[in-house]
Design a protein around this motif. Structure first.
Motif, PDB file in Angstrom:
ATOM      1  N   GLU A   1       0.829  -1.208   0.000  1.00  0.00           N
ATOM      2  CA  GLU A   1       0.000   0.000   0.000  1.00  0.00           C
ATOM      3  C   GLU A   1       0.860   1.254   0.000  1.00  0.00           C
ATOM      4  O   GLU A   1       0.409   2.317  -0.437  1.00  0.00           O
ATOM      5  CB  GLU A   1      -0.918   0.031   1.226  1.00  0.00           C
ATOM      6  CG  GLU A   1      -2.012  -1.000   1.188  1.00  0.00           C
ATOM      7  CD  GLU A   1      -2.910  -0.892   2.399  1.00  0.00           C
ATOM      8  OE1 GLU A   1      -3.634   0.121   2.484  1.00  0.00           O
ATOM      9  OE2 GLU A   1      -2.870  -1.800   3.248  1.00  0.00           O
TER      10      GLU A   1
ATOM     11  N   TYR B   1      -0.770   8.383  -0.425  1.00  0.00           N
ATOM     12  CA  TYR B   1      -1.412   7.406   0.456  1.00  0.00           C
ATOM     13  C   TYR B   1      -2.409   8.113   1.384  1.00  0.00           C
ATOM     14  O   TYR B   1      -3.539   7.657   1.550  1.00  0.00           O
ATOM     15  CB  TYR B   1      -0.368   6.649   1.283  1.00  0.00           C
ATOM     16  CG  TYR B   1      -0.993   5.753   2.311  1.00  0.00           C
ATOM     17  CD1 TYR B   1      -1.529   4.530   1.948  1.00  0.00           C
ATOM     18  CD2 TYR B   1      -1.091   6.141   3.642  1.00  0.00           C
ATOM     19  CE1 TYR B   1      -2.142   3.706   2.887  1.00  0.00           C
ATOM     20  CE2 TYR B   1      -1.696   5.336   4.578  1.00  0.00           C
ATOM     21  CZ  TYR B   1      -2.220   4.121   4.197  1.00  0.00           C
ATOM     22  OH  TYR B   1      -2.836   3.322   5.136  1.00  0.00           O
TER      23      TYR B   1
ATOM     24  N   ARG C   1      -3.933  11.019   0.920  1.00  0.00           N
ATOM     25  CA  ARG C   1      -5.075  11.505   0.137  1.00  0.00           C
ATOM     26  C   ARG C   1      -6.034  10.372  -0.211  1.00  0.00           C
ATOM     27  O   ARG C   1      -7.256  10.538  -0.152  1.00  0.00           O
ATOM     28  CB  ARG C   1      -4.593  12.187  -1.133  1.00  0.00           C
ATOM     29  CG  ARG C   1      -4.017  13.540  -0.869  1.00  0.00           C
ATOM     30  CD  ARG C   1      -3.729  14.287  -2.145  1.00  0.00           C
ATOM     31  NE  ARG C   1      -3.198  15.604  -1.810  1.00  0.00           N
ATOM     32  CZ  ARG C   1      -2.142  16.136  -2.390  1.00  0.00           C
ATOM     33  NH1 ARG C   1      -1.528  15.508  -3.364  1.00  0.00           N
ATOM     34  NH2 ARG C   1      -1.713  17.315  -2.016  1.00  0.00           N
ATOM     35  N   LYS C   2      -5.485   9.229  -0.574  1.00  0.00           N
ATOM     36  CA  LYS C   2      -6.313   8.069  -0.908  1.00  0.00           C
ATOM     37  C   LYS C   2      -7.158   7.648   0.294  1.00  0.00           C
ATOM     38  O   LYS C   2      -8.348   7.377   0.160  1.00  0.00           O
ATOM     39  CB  LYS C   2      -5.421   6.914  -1.361  1.00  0.00           C
ATOM     40  CG  LYS C   2      -6.174   5.660  -1.691  1.00  0.00           C
ATOM     41  CD  LYS C   2      -5.222   4.545  -2.083  1.00  0.00           C
ATOM     42  CE  LYS C   2      -5.991   3.238  -2.211  1.00  0.00           C
ATOM     43  NZ  LYS C   2      -5.096   2.093  -2.318  1.00  0.00           N
ATOM     44  N   ARG C   3      -6.543   7.609   1.468  1.00  0.00           N
ATOM     45  CA  ARG C   3      -7.271   7.217   2.677  1.00  0.00           C
ATOM     46  C   ARG C   3      -8.373   8.225   3.003  1.00  0.00           C
ATOM     47  O   ARG C   3      -9.468   7.833   3.406  1.00  0.00           O
ATOM     48  CB  ARG C   3      -6.306   7.079   3.864  1.00  0.00           C
ATOM     49  CG  ARG C   3      -5.293   5.963   3.702  1.00  0.00           C
ATOM     50  CD  ARG C   3      -5.918   4.622   3.585  1.00  0.00           C
ATOM     51  NE  ARG C   3      -6.761   4.387   4.745  1.00  0.00           N
ATOM     52  CZ  ARG C   3      -7.122   3.208   5.191  1.00  0.00           C
ATOM     53  NH1 ARG C   3      -6.736   2.133   4.569  1.00  0.00           N
ATOM     54  NH2 ARG C   3      -7.879   3.081   6.254  1.00  0.00           N
TER      55      ARG C   3
ATOM     56  N   GLU D   1      -9.986  10.163   0.866  1.00  0.00           N
ATOM     57  CA  GLU D   1     -11.041   9.992  -0.124  1.00  0.00           C
ATOM     58  C   GLU D   1     -11.881   8.748   0.150  1.00  0.00           C
ATOM     59  O   GLU D   1     -13.099   8.769  -0.040  1.00  0.00           O
ATOM     60  CB  GLU D   1     -10.432   9.899  -1.526  1.00  0.00           C
ATOM     61  CG  GLU D   1      -9.894  11.215  -2.024  1.00  0.00           C
ATOM     62  CD  GLU D   1      -9.136  11.079  -3.343  1.00  0.00           C
ATOM     63  OE1 GLU D   1      -9.139   9.977  -3.931  1.00  0.00           O
ATOM     64  OE2 GLU D   1      -8.540  12.079  -3.763  1.00  0.00           O
ATOM     65  N   GLU D   2     -11.259   7.675   0.621  1.00  0.00           N
ATOM     66  CA  GLU D   2     -11.986   6.442   0.936  1.00  0.00           C
ATOM     67  C   GLU D   2     -12.950   6.639   2.099  1.00  0.00           C
ATOM     68  O   GLU D   2     -13.960   5.938   2.187  1.00  0.00           O
ATOM     69  CB  GLU D   2     -11.011   5.309   1.277  1.00  0.00           C
ATOM     70  CG  GLU D   2     -10.249   4.781   0.082  1.00  0.00           C
ATOM     71  CD  GLU D   2      -9.189   3.769   0.463  1.00  0.00           C
ATOM     72  OE1 GLU D   2      -8.982   3.522   1.685  1.00  0.00           O
ATOM     73  OE2 GLU D   2      -8.561   3.224  -0.449  1.00  0.00           O
ATOM     74  N   ASN D   3     -12.626   7.579   2.984  1.00  0.00           N
ATOM     75  CA  ASN D   3     -13.450   7.784   4.187  1.00  0.00           C
ATOM     76  C   ASN D   3     -14.484   8.893   4.011  1.00  0.00           C
ATOM     77  O   ASN D   3     -15.144   9.270   4.966  1.00  0.00           O
ATOM     78  CB  ASN D   3     -12.543   8.079   5.379  1.00  0.00           C
ATOM     79  CG  ASN D   3     -11.769   6.857   5.789  1.00  0.00           C
ATOM     80  OD1 ASN D   3     -12.337   5.781   5.946  1.00  0.00           O
ATOM     81  ND2 ASN D   3     -10.469   6.996   5.945  1.00  0.00           N
ATOM     82  N   HIS D   4     -14.610   9.427   2.808  1.00  0.00           N
ATOM     83  CA  HIS D   4     -15.625  10.462   2.567  1.00  0.00           C
ATOM     84  C   HIS D   4     -16.651  10.004   1.612  1.00  0.00           C
ATOM     85  O   HIS D   4     -16.622   9.251   0.801  1.00  0.00           O
ATOM     86  CB  HIS D   4     -14.972  11.753   2.050  1.00  0.00           C
ATOM     87  CG  HIS D   4     -14.378  12.538   3.164  1.00  0.00           C
ATOM     88  ND1 HIS D   4     -13.037  12.487   3.450  1.00  0.00           N
ATOM     89  CD2 HIS D   4     -14.926  13.367   4.069  1.00  0.00           C
ATOM     90  CE1 HIS D   4     -12.788  13.265   4.476  1.00  0.00           C
ATOM     91  NE2 HIS D   4     -13.907  13.819   4.881  1.00  0.00           N
TER      92      HIS D   4
END
Length: 62
Positions: free
Chosen positions: A33, A53, A55-57, A59-62
């Motif tokens: 990851e 990493y 930013r990806k996390r 975005e996954e939580n919104h």
């Protein structure tokens, strides 16, 4: 013309930036990851990869 050299972070710097334990950072490495590279026995992370990493996390939580 000058070329920009990517900034490299140590494991401790990644731990501080992500507020994670050492073992969790290595878990992210094993799971691929969070990419890294080595110089001899020293492990380093490209700052851009750590930022991506995060930013990806987010975005996954919104």
């Amino acid at each position: 013309m000058t070329s920009a050299v990517p900034e490299a972070m140590t494991v401790k710097e990644v731990m501080a930036a992500l507020r994670l334990s050492r073992s969790k950072v290595y878990d992210l490495l094993r799971s691929r990851e969070l990419p890294s590279f080595t110089i001899g026995r020293l492990r380093r992370f490209d700052t851009a990869d750590v930022t991506a990493y995060m930013r990806k996390r987010v975005e996954e939580n919104h």
